[in-house]
Design an enzyme around this catalytic site. Structure first.
Site, PDB file in Angstrom:
ATOM      1  N   LYS A 126      33.644  42.969  46.944  1.00  0.00           N
ATOM      2  CA  LYS A 126      32.985  43.995  45.781  1.00  0.00           C
ATOM      3  C   LYS A 126      31.387  44.124  45.775  1.00  0.00           C
ATOM      4  CE  LYS A 126      36.821  44.868  43.598  1.00  0.00           C
ATOM      5  NZ  LYS A 126      37.201  44.121  42.346  1.00  0.00           N
TER       6      LYS A 126
ATOM      7  N   ARG B   1      42.427  37.314  44.189  1.00  0.00           N
ATOM      8  CA  ARG B   1      42.919  38.456  44.751  1.00  0.00           C
ATOM      9  C   ARG B   1      42.175  38.863  45.912  1.00  0.00           C
ATOM     10  NH1 ARG B   1      42.337  43.953  44.913  1.00  0.00           N
ATOM     11  NH2 ARG B   1      44.537  45.074  45.222  1.00  0.00           N
TER      12      ARG B   1
END
Length: 284
Positions: free
Chosen positions: A221, A256
């Protein structure tokens, strides 16, 4: 450490607690933010899934629509054309636990019918609430994610989590979903500034008040790049592994990730810290 069972479709389950679970990301899309196009072809997707399973993935999460900011929406038919053949083949050829990354009721229903065990909804049941009926009737495991998109957020990151996720939990309960099937995801990166993501990491333990295990998705991210100075998404795996360890120590149960091998090793270190109890632990 408390051990509990995560109930999934097709009579499967996973143990949560003593060992961190790793969910490998399989984007069968042309435009995902870090690996778009790599696995859009069926054989490439299957090869990547097998690779992640060999590296220790407990779950393969298959997505057919990019959730990156500004990504073009796809039709439900196109999403299904991407994900269903992959799910069908993996279900037939492996014993892997499979997750479908979708917010669409019909895609979720078809995916579970094709062999998926988990529905992973980035809109927390609030985009298409009918997806909750799919989870309830099929017995699928359910990941309910928080998002800040298309809504006014509250200034306090945890209060905003509570308000959004309480609504999602109400939808799940009204649909009759077994609470042992539910994991919550705080939605790192979804309409959250870098400082909000970092505060959320620091305060993750406060989400235990909601009463459900947590899955987290920090992988590659932008805020990981903010912390590490890595502009390219594919260069953020080491930073991701560091966040995985930090969040495991804060109580997260599942992770994840794109790089399964690196995060699996990192989480084994965190698990050793959490589970060690004298010399006897090393002789297990």
């Amino acid at each position: 450490m408390t051990i509990r069972s995560w109930k999934l479709a097709h009579g499967r389950s996973l143990a949560l607690g003593e060992r961190a679970l790793v969910m490998g990301i399989l984007n069968v899309t042309p435009d995902s933010f870090s690996d778009g196009g790599h696995y859009a072809q069926l054989e490439n997707a299957l090869a990547q899934a097998r690779r992640m399973i060999a590296e220790g993935a407990d779950i393969i999460d298959i997505g057919g629509e990019s959730t990156r900011p500004g990504a073009a929406a796809v039709s439900s038919a196109e999403e299904q054309d991407r994900v269903l053949p992959v799910i069908e083949r993996l279900a037939a050829e492996t014993g892997a636990i499979l997750s479908v990354d979708t917010y669409r009721e019909e895609t979720a229903r078809l995916a579970v019918s094709a062999g998926a065990h988990i529905v992973n909804d980035v809109w927390g049941l609030q985009r298409e609430p009918g997806i909750a009926r799919v989870a309830a009737t099929t017995g699928a495991g359910l990941v309910i994610m928080h998002t800040g998109r298309e809504r006014e957020k509250l200034p306090d990151v945890i209060e905003d989590q509570y308000v959004f996720l309480h609504r999602s939990i109400e939808i799940a309960r009204d649909a009759g979903i077994d609470e042992e099937a539910i994991l919550l995801d705080p939605g790192f990166g979804f309409a959250k500034e870098a400082y909000e993501n970092i505060e959320l990491m620091n305060r993750l333990g406060e989400l235990s008040a909601l009463g459900f295990p947590l899955l987290v998705g920090t992988s590659r991210k932008r805020f990981v790049g903010h912390m590490t100075g890595r502009e390219a998404a594919e260069e953020r795996d080491a930073g991701t592994a560091a966040t995985s360890v930090a969040l495991r120590l804060k109580g997260a149960a599942a992770f994840r990730v794109h790089d399964v091998a690196m995060n699996t090793d990192a989480l084994k270190v965190a698990d050793a810290m959490l589970n060690a109890s004298g010399e006897g632990w090393w002789n297990r």
